[in-house]
Motif scaffolding. Structure first.
Motif, mmCIF file in Angstrom:
data_model
loop_
_atom_site.group_PDB
_atom_site.id
_atom_site.type_symbol
_atom_site.label_atom_id
_atom_site.label_comp_id
_atom_site.label_asym_id
_atom_site.label_seq_id
_atom_site.Cartn_x
_atom_site.Cartn_y
_atom_site.Cartn_z
ATOM 1 N N LEU A 144 -50.348 -13.809 37.714
ATOM 2 C CA LEU A 144 -51.619 -13.548 38.399
ATOM 3 C C LEU A 144 -52.231 -14.837 38.935
ATOM 4 O O LEU A 144 -52.768 -14.875 40.038
ATOM 5 C CB LEU A 144 -52.607 -12.858 37.455
ATOM 6 C CG LEU A 144 -52.418 -11.373 37.208
ATOM 7 C CD1 LEU A 144 -53.343 -10.891 36.095
ATOM 8 C CD2 LEU A 144 -52.642 -10.568 38.470
ATOM 9 N N ALA A 145 -52.159 -15.900 38.136
ATOM 10 C CA ALA A 145 -52.755 -17.178 38.529
ATOM 11 C C ALA A 145 -52.108 -17.738 39.792
ATOM 12 O O ALA A 145 -52.758 -18.454 40.561
ATOM 13 C CB ALA A 145 -52.628 -18.187 37.393
ATOM 14 N N GLY A 146 -50.841 -17.427 40.020
ATOM 15 C CA GLY A 146 -50.129 -17.951 41.176
ATOM 16 C C GLY A 146 -50.263 -17.128 42.440
ATOM 17 O O GLY A 146 -49.816 -17.560 43.506
ATOM 18 N N GLU A 147 -50.870 -15.955 42.356
ATOM 19 C CA GLU A 147 -51.000 -15.092 43.530
ATOM 20 C C GLU A 147 -52.159 -15.546 44.418
ATOM 21 O O GLU A 147 -53.173 -16.017 43.934
ATOM 22 C CB GLU A 147 -51.228 -13.640 43.103
ATOM 23 C CG GLU A 147 -50.019 -13.009 42.444
ATOM 24 C CD GLU A 147 -50.239 -11.541 42.104
ATOM 25 O OE1 GLU A 147 -51.010 -10.862 42.817
ATOM 26 O OE2 GLU A 147 -49.646 -11.086 41.119
ATOM 27 N N ARG A 148 -51.959 -15.395 45.735
ATOM 28 C CA ARG A 148 -53.006 -15.695 46.701
ATOM 29 C C ARG A 148 -53.119 -14.528 47.667
ATOM 30 O O ARG A 148 -52.105 -14.121 48.218
ATOM 31 C CB ARG A 148 -52.709 -16.989 47.461
ATOM 32 C CG ARG A 148 -52.676 -18.218 46.587
ATOM 33 C CD ARG A 148 -54.057 -18.524 46.011
ATOM 34 N NE ARG A 148 -54.021 -19.657 45.105
ATOM 35 C CZ ARG A 148 -53.884 -19.593 43.790
ATOM 36 N NH1 ARG A 148 -53.755 -18.435 43.185
ATOM 37 N NH2 ARG A 148 -53.901 -20.676 43.053
ATOM 38 N N PRO A 149 -54.288 -13.968 47.889
ATOM 39 C CA PRO A 149 -55.513 -14.356 47.201
ATOM 40 C C PRO A 149 -55.441 -14.019 45.715
ATOM 41 O O PRO A 149 -54.666 -13.159 45.300
ATOM 42 C CB PRO A 149 -56.598 -13.547 47.904
ATOM 43 C CG PRO A 149 -55.890 -12.378 48.513
ATOM 44 C CD PRO A 149 -54.488 -12.833 48.802
ATOM 45 N N ASN A 150 -56.252 -14.691 44.937
ATOM 46 C CA ASN A 150 -56.244 -14.530 43.495
ATOM 47 C C ASN A 150 -56.833 -13.167 43.111
ATOM 48 O O ASN A 150 -58.022 -12.924 43.312
ATOM 49 C CB ASN A 150 -57.059 -15.655 42.844
ATOM 50 C CG ASN A 150 -56.992 -15.640 41.345
ATOM 51 O OD1 ASN A 150 -57.183 -14.610 40.710
ATOM 52 N ND2 ASN A 150 -56.733 -16.791 40.759
ATOM 53 N N PRO A 151 -56.013 -12.257 42.568
ATOM 54 C CA PRO A 151 -56.513 -10.910 42.258
ATOM 55 C C PRO A 151 -57.580 -10.907 41.156
ATOM 56 O O PRO A 151 -58.483 -10.070 41.190
ATOM 57 C CB PRO A 151 -55.264 -10.145 41.827
ATOM 58 C CG PRO A 151 -54.252 -11.169 41.481
ATOM 59 C CD PRO A 151 -54.589 -12.403 42.257
ATOM 60 N N MET A 152 -57.483 -11.826 40.206
ATOM 61 C CA MET A 152 -58.498 -11.860 39.132
ATOM 62 C C MET A 152 -59.853 -12.294 39.688
ATOM 63 O O MET A 152 -60.886 -11.697 39.385
ATOM 64 C CB MET A 152 -58.070 -12.822 38.023
ATOM 65 C CG MET A 152 -56.887 -12.358 37.219
ATOM 66 S SD MET A 152 -57.281 -10.934 36.192
ATOM 67 C CE MET A 152 -58.502 -11.646 35.134
ATOM 68 N N LEU A 153 -59.843 -13.336 40.481
ATOM 69 C CA LEU A 153 -61.089 -13.828 41.068
ATOM 70 C C LEU A 153 -61.735 -12.754 41.934
ATOM 71 O O LEU A 153 -62.927 -12.466 41.806
ATOM 72 C CB LEU A 153 -60.794 -15.090 41.882
ATOM 73 C CG LEU A 153 -61.988 -15.901 42.327
ATOM 74 C CD1 LEU A 153 -62.740 -16.467 41.132
ATOM 75 C CD2 LEU A 153 -61.543 -17.030 43.243
ATOM 76 N N ASN A 154 -60.933 -12.125 42.782
ATOM 77 C CA ASN A 154 -61.463 -11.080 43.657
ATOM 78 C C ASN A 154 -61.863 -9.829 42.883
ATOM 79 O O ASN A 154 -62.876 -9.197 43.182
ATOM 80 C CB ASN A 154 -60.454 -10.734 44.742
ATOM 81 C CG ASN A 154 -60.279 -11.873 45.732
ATOM 82 O OD1 ASN A 154 -61.144 -12.731 45.867
ATOM 83 N ND2 ASN A 154 -59.148 -11.886 46.409
ATOM 84 N N GLY A 155 -61.064 -9.466 41.882
ATOM 85 C CA GLY A 155 -61.385 -8.289 41.079
ATOM 86 C C GLY A 155 -62.673 -8.451 40.297
ATOM 87 O O GLY A 155 -63.499 -7.536 40.236
ATOM 88 N N HIS A 156 -62.859 -9.617 39.705
ATOM 89 C CA HIS A 156 -64.087 -9.843 38.944
ATOM 90 C C HIS A 156 -65.304 -9.948 39.856
ATOM 91 O O HIS A 156 -66.405 -9.548 39.476
ATOM 92 C CB HIS A 156 -63.945 -11.072 38.054
ATOM 93 C CG HIS A 156 -63.052 -10.818 36.881
ATOM 94 N ND1 HIS A 156 -62.670 -11.804 36.012
ATOM 95 C CD2 HIS A 156 -62.463 -9.694 36.428
ATOM 96 C CE1 HIS A 156 -61.886 -11.296 35.084
ATOM 97 N NE2 HIS A 156 -61.744 -10.009 35.324
#
Length: 172
Positions: A144-156
């Motif tokens: 997850l940390a390596g994905e762009r855009p960052n799904p965790m950042l966008n999800g939160h």
């Protein structure tokens, strides 16, 4: 006035885990008391956050309390077994605090261990600050940390935006 910070268990200290995200909003004309009931009640999450499903509330009821066990699905993972650790209702000058750990066992490529924490605090001028941070350990976290855009950042961010919208609607 210093802003409240997350109380991290050593194991989840940001910078030493496989993934970490931080999201924050400060909103006028809203209070911690407006936001808290929507955050502390797990059965409300999927009403304003569409990345959350399959909620199983604690047997003690939908309002989280320290030690409460619950589960929910997010980011495509099967329901994650979760335990509430820090639950402090906001009150005069005391920020609200909510934190839980969640885990998924399995093969190394499936194993996940997370700590998700929130702060909800009133600020001068009729504003509320909502901070959410999550620290994760495991191969899925590193992916997850390596994905762009960052799904965790966008999800939160979507969780924060939905929470604010629901609190405003509830207050109206």
């Amino acid at each position: 006035m210093p802003l409240a910070e997350i109380n991290w268990p050593d194991k989840y200290t940001p910078g030493f885990t496989d993934n970490y995200v931080s999201n924050e909003v400060i909103v006028a004309n809203l209070s911690a008391a407006d936001v808290w009931p929507l955050l502390a009640d797990v059965t409300k999450w999927d009403s304003y956050y569409d990345n959350c499903s399959n909620i199983t509330p604690p047997t003690s009821g939908p309002i989280l309390s320290p030690g409460a066990q619950f589960s929910f699905s997010t980011f495509g993972f099967p329901p994650l077994a979760s335990v509430a650790h820090e639950v402090v209702t906001p009150s005069n000058g005391t920020p609200g605090r909510l934190a839980w750990s969640a885990a998924q066992d399995g093969k190394p490529e499936e194993k996940l261990d997370v700590y998700h924490a929130w702060i909800v605090e009133d600020l001068p001028g009729g504003r509320v600050r909502i901070l959410t941070q999550e620290s994760q350990i495991g191969e899925p976290a590193a992916q997850l940390a390596g994905e762009r855009p960052n799904p965790m950042l966008n999800g939160h961010q979507a969780w924060l935006d939905g929470l604010v919208k629901a609190a405003k609607e509830r207050r109206a």
